[in-house]
Design a protein around this motif. Structure first.
Motif, mmCIF file in Angstrom:
data_model
loop_
_atom_site.group_PDB
_atom_site.id
_atom_site.type_symbol
_atom_site.label_atom_id
_atom_site.label_comp_id
_atom_site.label_asym_id
_atom_site.label_seq_id
_atom_site.Cartn_x
_atom_site.Cartn_y
_atom_site.Cartn_z
ATOM 1 N N LEU A 8 15.938 -4.115 9.849
ATOM 2 C CA LEU A 8 17.109 -3.341 11.073
ATOM 3 C C LEU A 8 16.776 -1.943 11.504
ATOM 4 O O LEU A 8 17.136 -1.066 10.381
ATOM 5 N N ARG A 9 17.107 -1.773 12.360
ATOM 6 C CA ARG A 9 17.232 0.006 12.831
ATOM 7 C C ARG A 9 18.703 -0.063 13.472
ATOM 8 O O ARG A 9 19.153 -0.833 14.825
ATOM 9 N N ASP A 10 19.695 1.261 12.432
ATOM 10 C CA ASP A 10 20.566 1.254 12.743
ATOM 11 C C ASP A 10 20.522 3.333 12.992
ATOM 12 O O ASP A 10 19.880 3.821 12.747
ATOM 13 N N GLY A 13 0.479 -1.307 0.090
ATOM 14 C CA GLY A 13 -0.078 0.097 -0.301
ATOM 15 C C GLY A 13 0.912 1.058 -0.361
ATOM 16 O O GLY A 13 2.194 1.504 0.486
ATOM 17 N N ALA A 14 0.097 1.795 -0.256
ATOM 18 C CA ALA A 14 0.870 3.449 -1.274
ATOM 19 C C ALA A 14 1.407 4.385 1.001
ATOM 20 O O ALA A 14 2.768 4.611 0.329
ATOM 21 N N THR A 15 0.465 3.803 1.883
ATOM 22 C CA THR A 15 1.336 3.981 3.475
ATOM 23 C C THR A 15 1.966 3.000 4.260
ATOM 24 O O THR A 15 2.277 3.040 5.479
ATOM 25 N N ASP A 16 1.488 2.188 3.668
ATOM 26 C CA ASP A 16 2.808 0.863 4.611
ATOM 27 C C ASP A 16 4.445 1.651 5.147
ATOM 28 O O ASP A 16 5.295 1.556 3.920
ATOM 29 N N SER A 17 4.695 1.321 5.563
ATOM 30 C CA SER A 17 5.753 1.650 6.164
ATOM 31 C C SER A 17 6.848 0.106 6.204
ATOM 32 O O SER A 17 6.161 -0.712 5.149
ATOM 33 N N LEU A 18 7.840 -0.026 5.910
ATOM 34 C CA LEU A 18 8.935 -1.223 6.204
ATOM 35 C C LEU A 18 8.247 -2.421 7.193
ATOM 36 O O LEU A 18 8.809 -3.599 6.874
ATOM 37 N N THR A 19 8.013 -1.951 8.186
ATOM 38 C CA THR A 19 7.859 -2.910 9.176
ATOM 39 C C THR A 19 6.353 -3.529 8.629
ATOM 40 O O THR A 19 6.317 -4.898 8.710
ATOM 41 N N GLN A 20 5.648 -3.407 8.261
ATOM 42 C CA GLN A 20 4.729 -3.451 7.188
ATOM 43 C C GLN A 20 4.729 -3.652 6.307
ATOM 44 O O GLN A 20 4.171 -4.933 6.126
ATOM 45 N N THR A 63 21.603 5.410 10.787
ATOM 46 C CA THR A 63 21.256 6.072 9.467
ATOM 47 C C THR A 63 20.093 5.769 9.704
ATOM 48 O O THR A 63 19.364 6.722 8.640
ATOM 49 N N GLY A 64 18.867 4.930 10.354
ATOM 50 C CA GLY A 64 17.194 4.912 9.936
ATOM 51 C C GLY A 64 17.575 3.608 9.676
ATOM 52 O O GLY A 64 17.707 2.044 10.950
ATOM 53 N N GLU A 65 16.646 2.446 9.512
ATOM 54 C CA GLU A 65 15.549 1.716 9.165
ATOM 55 C C GLU A 65 16.187 1.365 7.786
ATOM 56 O O GLU A 65 16.667 1.734 6.402
ATOM 57 N N ARG A 66 16.564 -0.422 7.477
ATOM 58 C CA ARG A 66 16.671 -1.179 5.913
ATOM 59 C C ARG A 66 15.446 -2.243 6.177
ATOM 60 O O ARG A 66 15.546 -2.983 7.518
ATOM 61 N N LEU A 67 15.512 -2.378 5.143
ATOM 62 C CA LEU A 67 15.316 -4.130 5.147
ATOM 63 C C LEU A 67 16.000 -5.539 4.988
ATOM 64 O O LEU A 67 16.197 -5.078 3.323
ATOM 65 N N LEU A 68 15.964 -6.366 5.173
ATOM 66 C CA LEU A 68 17.043 -7.018 5.535
ATOM 67 C C LEU A 68 16.029 -8.594 4.749
ATOM 68 O O LEU A 68 14.753 -9.661 4.694
ATOM 69 N N VAL A 69 16.458 -8.967 3.619
ATOM 70 C CA VAL A 69 15.582 -9.861 3.001
ATOM 71 C C VAL A 69 16.814 -11.273 2.811
ATOM 72 O O VAL A 69 17.633 -11.145 2.139
ATOM 73 N N ARG A 70 16.682 -12.167 2.793
ATOM 74 C CA ARG A 70 17.534 -13.346 3.060
ATOM 75 C C ARG A 70 16.316 -14.792 2.566
ATOM 76 O O ARG A 70 15.322 -14.918 2.943
#
Length: 476
Positions: A178-180, A154-161, A182-189
């Motif tokens: 992952l929050r560090d 969705g247009a309003t979805d955050s990284l967490t969602q 510098t901000g939030e990152r999406l990790l995909v494995r």
């Protein structure tokens, strides 16, 4: 008024007389109770003997099976890096194995989004599993057999969602935020290791809410875009060499590289780990030792139960019991028997198992170890099974047949137990008879003494009346 206690009318100690007479009538109870205790002890001992016989039968049975003699043991000179175990039918062998790389999953990360919980952009993420050929640029992707999975953002979805939606889609990958600093990152494995567990993420953005391309991963078609612009860990297989021949696995286990063996690697090596597969003489020795221990346990119980101790002047629970003595003698004869045929080993003493006075078996370790170097001859001694000639069977086969007959439904062990149980019932019936006779006697005695009291009371009253009359006559 009626007499309320026996003996009042007669002046006799009726309670004492009745109690003593009843006690005399019950005297056989003591002997019956002692006999009952002895029978229960015999039942308990036979139950223990039956359990030991079952253990001995199982030990003999192990020596009749091919698996007891064909077992192999595998060792590695570098078990911290290469562990080997026998999982099936393996042959004696040796080889060297080296490990060049370990299997891993694909892992990528997005560029940091500085505002936590901010929308990323809408659209569709298409996740496809497959294999990346990345050793020479540009990377090329070969799709796997699994269908691609679409994840609607969705247009309003955050990284967490978005991470939650990816995980719910069951697309063969896992997503984490992952929050560090510098901000939030999406990790995909990828969920599994191995080259075929690689993945590609293609994005179709919503024109009204752009930005989702930051989470794309497609270095073949969009190099340097989205997550492809960051560090990439591509999925890979474990690679190793056995005697210089390449082998590969999607994980760290080689289950089929060598028949009957499972090879698990955990480190990259700089030199070969030497693997050796040999006959498992330790298990053979363990089975033979268990056989000796099981026999000795039966022999010890029977010896203690049938002997007479001159010092304490006490007899064992089965002292003089012909069944127990016959069983002990039969077992000793079976174990000490000489095997027929042309085998290398004819009797237990040939392999270092000697029978001492009293029937106990003692193992000479060095002699048994020497015999274990010839497992085929040992197997022939214990496991030979000739259907047409039972006399030519091995010791283990004969003892398994013998103990099975003892433990069968109509065998000696159950027959003896049934006989002892019947003896318990007869004893209880005899005790009931004695108690019934004593109770009947007590009832009869009390009735007789009550009648005597009544008669004596009547005579006493008559005597008093006559005495009064005589006294009156004398006065007249």
């Amino acid at each position: 008024m009626a007499i309320s206690s026996a003996g009042i009318g007669s002046g006799l100690d009726v309670e004492s007389i009745v109690s003593k007479l009843v006690a005399l009538e019950k005297r056989p109870i003591a002997k019956l109770e002692s006999a009952a205790t002895s029978i229960q002890s015999k039942i308990s001992t036979y139950s223990q003997l039956k359990s030991l016989m079952s253990t001995f039968s199982d030990a003999a049975s192990k020596l009749t099976r091919d698996s007891g003699w064909n077992g192999m043991a595998a060792t590695s000179s570098n078990s911290s890096a290469v562990a080997v175990s026998v999982t099936g039918i393996a042959s004696a062998t040796s080889f060297g194995i080296s490990v060049q790389q370990l299997a891993r999953a694909q892992s990528v990360a997005s560029t940091a989004i500085t505002t936590p919980n901010a929308p990323v952009g809408g659209g569709t993420m298409t996740i496809q599993l497959g294999t990346w050929l990345h050793t020479s640029p540009p990377p090329t992707f070969t799709a796997g057999s699994a269908a691609a999975v679409d994840v609607t953002v969705g247009a309003t979805d955050s990284l967490t969602q978005i991470a939650a939606k990816i995980n719910d889609a069951n697309a063969g990958v896992t997503a984490t935020v992952l929050r560090d600093a510098t901000g939030e990152r999406l990790l995909v494995r990828s969920k599994t290791t191995g080259e075929a567990s690689g993945f590609r993420i293609q994005v179709a953005e919503d024109g009204g809410a752009p930005g989702l391309s930051a989470l794309a991963f497609d270095p073949q078609n969009s190099a340097g875009v989205g997550m492809a612009a960051n560090a990439i860990q591509y999925a890979q297989n474990t690679k190793a060499k056995i005697n210089g021949i390449d082998i590969s696995s999607a994980n760290t286990t080689f289950a089929d590289a060598v028949p009957g063996l499972s090879i698990v690697v955990s480190q990259v090596t700089t030199s070969d780990a030497e693997v050796s597969v040999t006959s498992d003489t330790a298990s053979m020795k363990k089975n033979i030792t268990a056989f000796v221990d099981a026999y000795n346990a039966i022999n010890d119980l029977l010896s203690a139960s049938t002997k007479y101790d001159d010092e304490t002047k006490t007899a064992g629970i089965f002292q003089g019991d012909s069944s127990a003595v016959a069983l002990q003698n039969a077992l000793r004869q079976q174990v000490a028997a000489t095997m027929s045929g042309d085998g290398v080993y004819k009797r237990l003493s040939d392999i270092g198992i000697d029978m001492q006075r009293g029937g106990k078996l003692v193992v000479t370790g060095s002699k048994l170890d020497a015999a274990l170097k010839n497992p085929e001859a040992l197997k022939a001694m214990f496991a030979t099974n000739v259907a047409t000639d039972s006399d030519s069977n091995g010791l283990g086969v004969k003892l398994k047949a013998y103990t099975s007959s003892l433990l069968s439904f109509d065998g000696m062990m159950n027959s003896k137990a049934d006989a002892l149980s019947a003896a318990v019932k007869r004893n209880a019936a005899e005790q009931d008879k004695v108690n019934d006779r004593a109770a009947a006697m007590e009832k009869r005695l009390r009735a007789q003494y009550t009648a005597l009291d009544t008669k004596m009371g009547s005579l006493s009253a008559l005597n008093s009346y006559i005495s009064q009359q005589v006294s009156q006559w004398n006065k007249s």
